[in-house]
Design a protein around this motif. Structure first.
Motif, PDB file in Angstrom:
ATOM      1  N   ALA A   1       8.262   9.012  -3.009  1.00  0.00           N
ATOM      2  CA  ALA A   1       8.176  10.196  -2.149  1.00  0.00           C
ATOM      3  C   ALA A   1       7.104  11.161  -2.629  1.00  0.00           C
ATOM      4  CB  ALA A   1       9.526  10.898  -2.088  1.00  0.00           C
ATOM      5  N   GLU A   2       6.958  11.282  -3.944  1.00  0.00           N
ATOM      6  CA  GLU A   2       5.983  12.216  -4.507  1.00  0.00           C
ATOM      7  C   GLU A   2       4.762  11.512  -5.087  1.00  0.00           C
ATOM      8  OE1 GLU A   2       7.970  15.720  -6.560  1.00  0.00           O
ATOM      9  OE2 GLU A   2       9.555  14.208  -6.663  1.00  0.00           O
ATOM     10  N   ARG A   3       4.766  10.180  -5.019  1.00  0.00           N
ATOM     11  CA  ARG A   3       3.668   9.375  -5.543  1.00  0.00           C
ATOM     12  C   ARG A   3       3.325   9.775  -6.969  1.00  0.00           C
ATOM     13  NH1 ARG A   3      -0.318   7.592  -0.559  1.00  0.00           N
ATOM     14  NH2 ARG A   3       1.350   7.240   0.955  1.00  0.00           N
ATOM     15  N   ALA A   4       4.280   9.575  -7.838  1.00  0.00           N
ATOM     16  CA  ALA A   4       4.104   9.928  -9.246  1.00  0.00           C
ATOM     17  C   ALA A   4       4.872   8.935 -10.110  1.00  0.00           C
ATOM     18  CB  ALA A   4       4.614  11.343  -9.503  1.00  0.00           C
TER      19      ALA A   4
ATOM     20  N   GLU B   1      -6.272  -1.143  -2.640  1.00  0.00           N
ATOM     21  CA  GLU B   1      -6.766  -1.361  -4.002  1.00  0.00           C
ATOM     22  C   GLU B   1      -5.679  -1.031  -5.024  1.00  0.00           C
ATOM     23  OE1 GLU B   1     -10.352   0.098  -7.030  1.00  0.00           O
ATOM     24  OE2 GLU B   1     -10.298   0.795  -4.943  1.00  0.00           O
ATOM     25  N   ALA B   2      -5.509  -1.918  -6.007  1.00  0.00           N
ATOM     26  CA  ALA B   2      -4.494  -1.727  -7.039  1.00  0.00           C
ATOM     27  C   ALA B   2      -5.079  -0.972  -8.230  1.00  0.00           C
ATOM     28  CB  ALA B   2      -3.944  -3.067  -7.488  1.00  0.00           C
ATOM     29  N   HIS B   3      -4.322   0.002  -8.740  1.00  0.00           N
ATOM     30  CA  HIS B   3      -4.725   0.793  -9.898  1.00  0.00           C
ATOM     31  C   HIS B   3      -3.688   0.557 -10.992  1.00  0.00           C
ATOM     32  CE1 HIS B   3      -7.534   3.145  -7.329  1.00  0.00           C
ATOM     33  NE2 HIS B   3      -6.614   2.873  -6.401  1.00  0.00           N
ATOM     34  N   ALA B   4      -4.137   0.113 -12.151  1.00  0.00           N
ATOM     35  CA  ALA B   4      -3.222  -0.287 -13.220  1.00  0.00           C
ATOM     36  C   ALA B   4      -3.292   0.663 -14.410  1.00  0.00           C
ATOM     37  CB  ALA B   4      -3.535  -1.703 -13.665  1.00  0.00           C
ATOM     38  N   LEU B   5      -2.124   1.010 -14.927  1.00  0.00           N
ATOM     39  CA  LEU B   5      -1.989   1.888 -16.080  1.00  0.00           C
ATOM     40  C   LEU B   5      -0.974   1.306 -17.050  1.00  0.00           C
ATOM     41  CD1 LEU B   5      -1.494   5.191 -14.044  1.00  0.00           C
ATOM     42  CD2 LEU B   5      -3.619   4.568 -15.226  1.00  0.00           C
ATOM     43  N   SER B   6      -1.009   1.754 -18.282  1.00  0.00           N
ATOM     44  CA  SER B   6       0.064   1.414 -19.206  1.00  0.00           C
ATOM     45  C   SER B   6       1.373   1.968 -18.653  1.00  0.00           C
ATOM     46  CB  SER B   6      -0.201   2.019 -20.582  1.00  0.00           C
ATOM     47  OG  SER B   6       0.961   1.937 -21.399  1.00  0.00           O
ATOM     48  N   ALA B   7       2.452   1.194 -18.748  1.00  0.00           N
ATOM     49  CA  ALA B   7       3.744   1.640 -18.244  1.00  0.00           C
ATOM     50  C   ALA B   7       4.543   2.395 -19.305  1.00  0.00           C
ATOM     51  CB  ALA B   7       4.554   0.456 -17.738  1.00  0.00           C
ATOM     52  N   ARG B   8       3.976   2.543 -20.502  1.00  0.00           N
ATOM     53  CA  ARG B   8       4.670   3.237 -21.598  1.00  0.00           C
ATOM     54  C   ARG B   8       4.339   4.725 -21.567  1.00  0.00           C
ATOM     55  NH1 ARG B   8       6.279   0.711 -26.324  1.00  0.00           N
ATOM     56  NH2 ARG B   8       5.284   2.372 -27.520  1.00  0.00           N
ATOM     57  N   CYS B   9       5.370   5.559 -21.401  1.00  0.00           N
ATOM     58  CA  CYS B   9       5.177   7.008 -21.451  1.00  0.00           C
ATOM     59  C   CYS B   9       4.550   7.379 -22.786  1.00  0.00           C
ATOM     60  CB  CYS B   9       6.516   7.717 -21.271  1.00  0.00           C
ATOM     61  SG  CYS B   9       6.422   9.523 -21.437  1.00  0.00           S
ATOM     62  N   THR B  10       3.564   8.262 -22.761  1.00  0.00           N
ATOM     63  CA  THR B  10       2.856   8.638 -23.981  1.00  0.00           C
ATOM     64  C   THR B  10       3.629   9.624 -24.847  1.00  0.00           C
ATOM     65  OG1 THR B  10       1.650  10.350 -22.741  1.00  0.00           O
ATOM     66  CG2 THR B  10       0.592   8.190 -22.958  1.00  0.00           C
ATOM     67  N   HIS B  11       4.838   9.991 -24.409  1.00  0.00           N
ATOM     68  CA  HIS B  11       5.669  10.872 -25.231  1.00  0.00           C
ATOM     69  C   HIS B  11       6.359  10.065 -26.322  1.00  0.00           C
ATOM     70  CE1 HIS B  11       9.610  13.249 -25.715  1.00  0.00           C
ATOM     71  NE2 HIS B  11       8.710  13.838 -26.457  1.00  0.00           N
TER      72      HIS B  11
ATOM     73  N   TYR C   1      -0.169   0.889  -9.048  1.00  0.00           N
ATOM     74  CA  TYR C   1      -0.092   1.630  -7.788  1.00  0.00           C
ATOM     75  C   TYR C   1      -1.150   1.064  -6.847  1.00  0.00           C
ATOM     76  CZ  TYR C   1      -1.041   5.279  -4.358  1.00  0.00           C
ATOM     77  OH  TYR C   1      -1.268   5.955  -3.190  1.00  0.00           O
ATOM     78  N   ARG C   2      -0.754   0.765  -5.614  1.00  0.00           N
ATOM     79  CA  ARG C   2      -1.704   0.274  -4.632  1.00  0.00           C
ATOM     80  C   ARG C   2      -1.958   1.369  -3.610  1.00  0.00           C
ATOM     81  NH1 ARG C   2      -3.279  -4.715  -4.025  1.00  0.00           N
ATOM     82  NH2 ARG C   2      -1.436  -5.573  -5.075  1.00  0.00           N
ATOM     83  N   ASP C   3      -3.212   1.806  -3.490  1.00  0.00           N
ATOM     84  CA  ASP C   3      -3.538   2.895  -2.582  1.00  0.00           C
ATOM     85  C   ASP C   3      -3.511   2.424  -1.132  1.00  0.00           C
ATOM     86  OD1 ASP C   3      -6.016   1.655  -2.024  1.00  0.00           O
ATOM     87  OD2 ASP C   3      -7.037   2.788  -3.601  1.00  0.00           O
ATOM     88  N   GLU C   4      -3.720   3.349  -0.207  1.00  0.00           N
ATOM     89  CA  GLU C   4      -3.614   3.033   1.221  1.00  0.00           C
ATOM     90  C   GLU C   4      -4.683   2.041   1.678  1.00  0.00           C
ATOM     91  OE1 GLU C   4      -1.150   3.748   2.876  1.00  0.00           O
ATOM     92  OE2 GLU C   4      -0.245   5.566   2.050  1.00  0.00           O
TER      93      GLU C   4
ATOM     94  N   PRO D   1       0.831  -1.214   0.000  1.00  0.00           N
ATOM     95  CA  PRO D   1       0.000   0.000   0.000  1.00  0.00           C
ATOM     96  C   PRO D   1       0.867   1.267   0.000  1.00  0.00           C
ATOM     97  CG  PRO D   1      -0.880  -1.593   1.542  1.00  0.00           C
ATOM     98  CD  PRO D   1       0.450  -2.132   1.090  1.00  0.00           C
ATOM     99  N   GLY D   2       0.441   2.252  -0.778  1.00  0.00           N
ATOM    100  CA  GLY D   2       1.173   3.506  -0.861  1.00  0.00           C
ATOM    101  C   GLY D   2       2.365   3.472  -1.786  1.00  0.00           C
ATOM    102  N   GLU D   3       2.576   2.360  -2.487  1.00  0.00           N
ATOM    103  CA  GLU D   3       3.728   2.207  -3.364  1.00  0.00           C
ATOM    104  C   GLU D   3       3.273   1.844  -4.776  1.00  0.00           C
ATOM    105  OE1 GLU D   3       6.813   2.856  -2.726  1.00  0.00           O
ATOM    106  OE2 GLU D   3       6.651   3.199  -0.574  1.00  0.00           O
ATOM    107  N   GLY D   4       4.212   1.903  -5.710  1.00  0.00           N
ATOM    108  CA  GLY D   4       3.928   1.532  -7.087  1.00  0.00           C
ATOM    109  C   GLY D   4       5.106   0.803  -7.687  1.00  0.00           C
ATOM    110  N   ALA D   5       4.862   0.032  -8.722  1.00  0.00           N
ATOM    111  CA  ALA D   5       5.925  -0.702  -9.403  1.00  0.00           C
ATOM    112  C   ALA D   5       5.440  -1.095 -10.790  1.00  0.00           C
ATOM    113  CB  ALA D   5       6.322  -1.944  -8.609  1.00  0.00           C
ATOM    114  N   VAL D   6       6.383  -1.263 -11.686  1.00  0.00           N
ATOM    115  CA  VAL D   6       6.072  -1.783 -13.021  1.00  0.00           C
ATOM    116  C   VAL D   6       6.137  -3.305 -12.949  1.00  0.00           C
ATOM    117  CG1 VAL D   6       6.820  -1.918 -15.428  1.00  0.00           C
ATOM    118  CG2 VAL D   6       6.891   0.278 -14.215  1.00  0.00           C
TER     119      VAL D   6
END
Length: 506
Positions: free
Chosen positions: A473-476, A453-463, A447-450, A431-436
């Motif tokens: 530290a900044e949760r980003a 619950e896990a929130h999943a996104l594409s790991a590929r930067c859209t740039h 990312y797993r919230d406090e 909880p509170g952390e993220g990983a690819v």
């Protein structure tokens, strides 16, 4: 140790919140459209409005709340160790033009603040670049000589106001520091009074460089303009391949109250120890000042950010006993591979599109300089240092080829190497952390919230498709290739990306 998730963020944002501005909701036609409302964008828009041009400013977030809202806010022409290098790579005249352009920018802020009657906590201070290592004293002496030769009031010293000894330092007198938000919010108000239009929460997603130019926004509204200025810190358009000549770096900031008797009475920076930058500011309590310390620079998406915050905090409390750290935030800068910022035409064939980028950590003076230079280019006036900052410069890019190749090798390393690294299981993300992680053979940013619950996104930067990494530290989510940043639901926090990370199913 300090828990940086619970202390306050940017002191500048806290003490000058400012009004909100509406998003762009309908088509618009102006003489000049400025993309980005940091110090470069707002300075450019204000100068153009004063020159009689109709102007619209389009900001994806809030005015002066991005990089400018998280700066250290030094206004100085003394940019660490730069003048000795400039006289070797650009000649004595290039160094002189750099010093003059940055000095005039500092003085221009003083003049504008007085004209607008804004209390932006303007203070004159000497600026110092110091070293501890005796083997670097010759380098500092050469810098002092080069800066003095370029026209700055520079000297080599061994005594400073710091509470610890140094081996040597360059001192440049007559520099300044200020509250960036208070200055820029006043600039924005005056811009609006002059007829300028300012829009927040408006992301530009397309540029057609016709005559006139057309900007497409995420709301569907179109802006038609005779000229366009891209002042998004890192350019959101890659048609000039400027991303290949820029290297993003992130730095951390801690701040807190300090008794006035311990004020070092100056602005300080050292290239050693991963950078340490020190200044103070008015604090509002009698007998106390705000100590602001910046350092621990690193490439976004790399390294242990909480540990870096701890090192910076330990350095602050170890060197300034009694400081009560109350704020912690981070800032981001882009370094040009050939040292000098890129301000001018967006690409070799550009006739009505301009850019301002690559300020290398000195965006306060650099952004004001850019505003004046771009206004001169757009209005047809002559500017002595336009060639020095011209993004189309070729010789300097060739001369700095080793730095360019090193930068691109680092990007390539992330693009390929990050895909080959082992990844944890989804259940291993606390909880509170993220990983690819890998899901069905594809990289997914989890990312797993406090609440668990896990929130999943594409790991590929859209740039450009590099894999992002999590800054705990900044949760980003951060891209180590070009510095794009996204929050935990995928929304763009910082460009050059303009599209969010797509949601994924686990």
């Amino acid at each position: 140790m300090t828990d940086y998730r619970h202390v306050k963020g940017s002191y500048w944002l806290e003490t000058a919140p400012g009004p909100s501005r509406p998003p762009l909701a309908e088509d618009l036609s102006v003489d000049v459209a400025v993309i980005g409302a940091g110090i470069a964008g707002l300075s450019t828009a204000w100068e153009l409005a004063r020159a009689g041009r109709s102007v619209a400013v389009l900001e994806a977030g809030r005015i002066a709340a991005g990089v400018t809202g998280h700066t250290t806010a030094k206004l100085t022409a003394q940019h660490t160790l730069i003048y000795d290098k400039l006289r070797r790579t650009r000649g004595a005249e290039g160094a002189r033009l750099y010093a003059r352009s940055q000095t005039e920018a500092v003085e221009h802020v003083a003049e504008v603040a007085a004209e607008l009657g804004v209390d932006c906590e303007w203070e004159r201070r000497s600026a110092y670049t110091y070293v501890h290592d005796p083997s670097r004293v010759a380098e500092v002496r050469a810098e002092a000589e080069a800066a003095r030769e370029a026209g700055l009031p520079a000297s080599f010293v061994t005594e400073t106001g710091l509470p610890f000894p140094v081996a040597g330092a360059v001192r440049v007198t007559g520099q300044a520091q200020f509250h960036p938000r208070k200055y820029l919010l006043a600039l924005a108000d005056d811009l609006a009074a002059r007829g300028g239009r300012l829009y927040e929460d408006t992301t530009v997603v397309g540029l057609d460089e016709g005559e006139p130019c057309r900007l497409a926004t995420d709301s569907g509204a179109t802006v038609t303009a005779g000229d366009v200025v891209v002042a998004t810190h890192y350019p959101i358009f890659d048609r000039a391949l400027l991303f290949a000549r820029l290297s993003p770096r992130r730095e951390l900031v801690v701040a807190g109250a300090l008794d006035t008797e311990y004020d070092p009475d100056g602005m300080y920076i050292t290239p050693e120890q991963g950078t340490r930058s020190v200044r103070t500011a008015p604090y509002g309590e009698e007998g106390r000042r705000l100590l602001v310390i910046t350092g621990e620079h690193f490439t976004p998406g790399t390294g242990d950010t909480p540990a870096r915050f701890e090192r910076l905090a330990d350095w602050a409390t170890g060197h300034f006993p009694g400081v009560d750290l109350t704020h912690a935030w981070a800032t981001q800068d882009n370094d040009a591979t050939d040292t000098v910022p890129m301000v001018g035409p967006l690409h070799p064939g550009a006739r009505h599109a301009y850019v301002a980028t690559g300020f290398g950590g000195w965006g306060m003076s650099g952004g004001v300089m850019a505003g004046r230079l771009l206004t001169a280019l757009i209005t047809g006036e002559r500017c002595e240092w336009s060639e020095l900052y011209d993004p189309r410069r070729i010789l300097s890019a060739v001369r700095e080829a080793p730095t360019f190749l090193k930068t691109q090798a680092k990007v390539a390393g992330h693009f390929v190497g990050d895909r080959l690294r082992p990844t944890p299981e989804v259940d291993a993300v606390p909880p509170g952390e993220g990983a690819v992680v890998r899901v069905h053979g594809k990289h997914v940013a989890v990312y797993r919230d406090e609440e668990g619950e896990a929130h999943a996104l594409s790991a590929r930067c859209t740039h450009l498709g590099c894999l992002v990494a999590f800054n705990s530290a900044e949760r980003a989510w951060e891209c180590p290739c070009h510095g794009s940043r996204f929050d935990t639901d995928g929304k763009v926090v910082q460009g050059p990306a303009t599209r969010p990370l797509e949601e994924r199913e686990l």
